[in-house]
Design an enzyme around this catalytic site. Structure first.
Site: not given
Length: 155
Positions: A45-47
């Site tokens: 998700g952060c990527t």
């Protein structure tokens, strides 16, 4: 401490950043700033979120806004993350969690019945006067960067 709300003065900070040096919110006085908090470098998700903001970075720049991503990861981790995914946005490191706490995003979370402290994915849009213009809490990544860009354009 009361949770930050739209209209509040955004807490200033100076933190180390990817690529060396530091980043301060006050350095962008007179410009809108998108300050997004994310849990961990190189997670799916952060990527996806960092890539989405990077892909729209030119549009944010045209709208006059700066983008800062922040997590408790180290600068070394941010450098690897940015290099691996060709990120062009600023990544600030808050290993002490002072800014994460000031913005109220360092919270107790739970997963699979286990509770732990972590970053609640949250984005703040800070206006030219340094006040919070919009807040997105518990962000779902798909379409989020576009929604933030539309809010920047509406300032």
């Amino acid at each position: 401490m009361a949770e930050l709300a739209v209209g509040d003065q955004a807490p200033d900070f100076t933190l180390p950043r990817d690529g060396g040096g530091s980043v301060s919110l006050s350095a962008f006085g007179g410009k809108p700033v998108v300050l997004y908090f994310y849990p961990k470098d190189d997670t799916s998700g952060c990527t996806a979120e960092a890539i989405a903001f990077t892909e729209l970075a030119d549009e944010f720049a045209k709208a006059g806004a700066e983008i800062i991503g922040m997590s408790p990861d180290s600068v070394k981790s941010h450098d690897k993350f940015a290099g691996r995914h060709n990120l062009s946005i600023t990544l600030a490191s808050d290993e002490e969690k002072t800014v994460l706490s000031a913005y109220g995003v360092w919270k107790e979370k739970s997963m699979y019945g286990r509770t732990y402290m972590g970053v609640e994915r949250t984005t703040f849009l800070i206006d030219r006067a340094g006040r919070i213009a919009a807040i997105w809490r518990k962000v779902k990544v798909p379409g989020h960067a576009e929604a933030v860009l539309n809010a920047v354009r509406a300032l």
